[in-house]
Write a protein that holds these residues in place. Structure first.
Motif, PDB file in Angstrom:
ATOM      1  N   THR A 426       0.928  -1.179  -0.039  1.00 30.09           N
ATOM      2  CA  THR A 426       0.186   0.121  -0.084  1.00 30.09           C
ATOM      3  C   THR A 426       0.887   1.097   0.070  1.00 30.09           C
ATOM      4  N   TYR A 429       2.314   1.451  -3.660  1.00 32.48           N
ATOM      5  CA  TYR A 429       1.582   1.707  -4.777  1.00 32.48           C
ATOM      6  C   TYR A 429       0.244   2.317  -4.759  1.00 32.48           C
ATOM      7  N   GLN A 430      -0.327   2.375  -3.301  1.00 35.29           N
ATOM      8  CA  GLN A 430      -1.554   2.813  -2.952  1.00 35.29           C
ATOM      9  C   GLN A 430      -2.663   1.911  -3.528  1.00 35.29           C
ATOM     10  N   THR A 431      -2.862   1.515  -4.607  1.00 31.10           N
ATOM     11  CA  THR A 431      -3.845   0.790  -5.174  1.00 31.10           C
ATOM     12  C   THR A 431      -3.189  -0.262  -5.970  1.00 31.10           C
ATOM     13  N   LYS A 432      -3.876  -1.461  -6.243  1.00 28.19           N
ATOM     14  CA  LYS A 432      -3.499  -2.398  -7.385  1.00 28.19           C
ATOM     15  C   LYS A 432      -3.550  -1.777  -8.669  1.00 28.19           C
ATOM     16  N   SER A 433      -4.380  -0.732  -8.877  1.00 24.30           N
ATOM     17  CA  SER A 433      -4.587  -0.394 -10.362  1.00 24.30           C
ATOM     18  C   SER A 433      -3.385   0.132 -10.587  1.00 24.30           C
ATOM     19  N   ASN A 434      -2.669   1.131  -9.511  1.00 18.87           N
ATOM     20  CA  ASN A 434      -1.512   1.889  -9.860  1.00 18.87           C
ATOM     21  C   ASN A 434      -0.471   0.848 -10.044  1.00 18.87           C
ATOM     22  N   TYR A 435      -0.454  -0.143  -9.319  1.00 18.60           N
ATOM     23  CA  TYR A 435       0.591  -1.134  -9.261  1.00 18.60           C
ATOM     24  C   TYR A 435       0.672  -1.764 -10.747  1.00 18.60           C
ATOM     25  N   THR A 437      -0.426  -0.350 -13.547  1.00 17.12           N
ATOM     26  CA  THR A 437      -0.079   0.507 -14.548  1.00 17.12           C
ATOM     27  C   THR A 437       1.571   0.504 -14.673  1.00 17.12           C
ATOM     28  N   ALA A 438       2.255   0.650 -13.243  1.00 19.20           N
ATOM     29  CA  ALA A 438       3.367   0.798 -13.427  1.00 19.20           C
ATOM     30  C   ALA A 438       4.203  -0.538 -13.815  1.00 19.20           C
TER      31      ALA A 438
END
Length: 471
Positions: A426, A429-435, A437-438
């Motif tokens: 967390t 990346y804060q969220t799985k979506s951010n992960y 994307t990266a």
């Protein structure tokens, strides 16, 4: 030991009457396919996919008279000078896996020196697939060392549940006529088998028409290929390229002694720079530090490429597949990107051999210290430098080549995976979506750089999708 062709099968005349050149040109006699008894397959934890990719497998025997060698000189720059000594007869086996449809063959024959560190296996067949089969390579696995044929004590011991002994002991109905004179003859045996595949390819390769033959070997086999490249290839010119996968800092000794003995091959050994064929070295973190490759590092040249691959260990979870529990490791082993990157490395290597286009020349690992060698690590414990992939640039774990505390001999080669905590994920990346994307951006970068094949993109994205984030 002059080579000749009689009745469509390559043969060898007695070594004592042969000139040095005839010795280097000698080829094994190939017979088969063998149908008596039952084949003993190389040990593997992965399922066979031969039928899925339209491949067939056959086994042949290879026999002849091989020479041992002694060194006139063994300098660390690899410019060895050797001479043949005593002759000895041999009879071993090769396994051939090839496309059933000759039209699918891409022209390259991959000749793997099978590994005997814990019983006979074919680690590069495992690591390089499905790339080999989806691209139409032919593969030949060679029982080059005595332990595979006649049995003996493996340097890592036996994996739980694996058969003990060699081919002769375990299936005498099929292999009772085989014999191996000792590992001091293995280098010449391997060259003679390569020559046989080249000169009389229709015996074992049927209606395939090869354009290139390449030598491949991993771990203990890579030590032997290091010696082969420096000492034997310049004499025999058998192979069009050499792919050395996970070598340490030395080569194998010419006298056939174990790589773990008190008299191994010369330390800090480099590959000679005057080879006339491409040579590729693929190195993991374990190889540099635990196996001592770091002092043997050398610059890339027009004929030498080295990839040091971040997040990898000498062996890993992919290699053993569903059989991982039999290792007896007490902590999670490395789940890094070796399989993914080695497929891309081999594709680049084959393009180099076939078209003359050199592979990328990535940076090496950053060393925190050179004496003794140690790797520089980032804040997450992952290595700095080397071939980069999402596994280390968008990490969800620390991937190391270092053994876990108290690891046994086999597990010490498998490194570790230390997953990040939910709080760490967390924080990063804060969220799985951010992960995702990266991860996708990093994966696209690795594919563009040539370190990951586009064909593996969807499978890697699926792995990223499976990462669990806090709800």
């Amino acid at each position: 030991m002059a080579a000749g062709v009689t009745g469509g099968v390559i043969g060898s005349t007695p070594a004592g009457a042969a000139s040095a050149k005839a010795t280097y040109d000698a080829a094994a006699a190939l017979t088969g396919p063998i149908t008596t008894g039952h084949i003993i397959e190389p040990e593997t934890g992965l399922p066979s996919q031969l039928s899925q990719y339209g491949y067939e497998e056959q086994e042949y025997f290879a026999s002849g008279t091989a020479s041992a060698f002694t060194a006139k000189s063994e300098p660390s720059d690899g410019q060895w000078s050797v001479t043949p000594t005593t002759p000895a007869s041999y009879r071993t086996r090769i396994i051939v896996r090839r496309p059933k449809d000759a039209a699918k063959f891409n022209g390259t024959v991959v000749v793997e020196w099978m590994n005997v560190s814990a019983g006979e296996s074919a680690p590069d067949w495992d690591y390089l697939n499905p790339e080999l089969m989806r691209e139409g390579y032919a593969w030949v696995g060679v029982s080059a060392q005595a332990l595979g044929v006649d049995g003996g004590s493996a340097i890592l011991g036996s994996v739980k549940g694996a058969p003990s002994g060699g081919l002769v002991q375990n299936e005498p109905a099929r292999y009772g006529t085989l014999h191996h004179p000792g590992d001091q003859y293995a280098l010449d045996m391997y060259a003679q088998i390569g020559n046989a595949l080249r000169v009389q390819h229709n015996v074992a390769l049927g209606d395939l028409h090869p354009t290139h033959y390449v030598a491949v070997g991993e771990s203990q086999s890579a030590y032997y290929l290091t010696t082969y490249a420096d000492a034997i290839q310049p004499l025999t010119h058998t192979f069009d390229g050499i792919f050395i996968h996970s070598r340490g800092g030395s080569g194998a000794a010419l006298n056939g002694s174990s790589i773990t003995s008190s008299t191994p091959g010369p330390k800090d050994l480099r590959i000679r720079t005057d080879l006339g064929v491409p040579l590729f070295m693929f190195e993991t973190q374990t190889d540099l530090i635990q196996l001592g490759y770091a002092p043997a590092q050398q610059p890339n040249t027009t004929r030498i490429r080295t990839w040091e691959v971040a997040g990898t260990s000498h062996a890993d979870a992919y290699e053993v597949g569903a059989a991982i529990s039999v290792l007896g490791c007490t902590s999670p082993v490395n789940t890094g990107p070796q399989h993914t990157v080695v497929q891309a490395a081999f594709a680049a290597f084959n393009k180099w051999v076939d078209q003359g286009t050199p592979p990328p020349s990535p940076p090496r690992f950053t060393l925190a210290s050179s004496d003794p060698p140690s790797l520089a690590l980032d804040s997450h414990g992952n290595v700095i430098g080397g071939v980069r992939t999402p596994a280390v640039d968008v990490p969800v774990a620390t991937l190391t080549g270092s053994p876990a505390p108290g690891a046994n001999a086999i597990c010490s080669l498998f490194g570790q995976t230390i997953p990040f905590s939910p709080a760490m994920l967390t924080s990063l990346y804060q969220t799985k979506s951010n992960y995702l994307t990266a991860y996708t951006a990093s994966l696209n970068k690795a594919i563009k750089a040539g370190y990951v094949l586009a064909a593996d993109r969807s499978a890697l994205l699926a792995q990223a999708e499976a990462v669990q984030f806090p709800s």
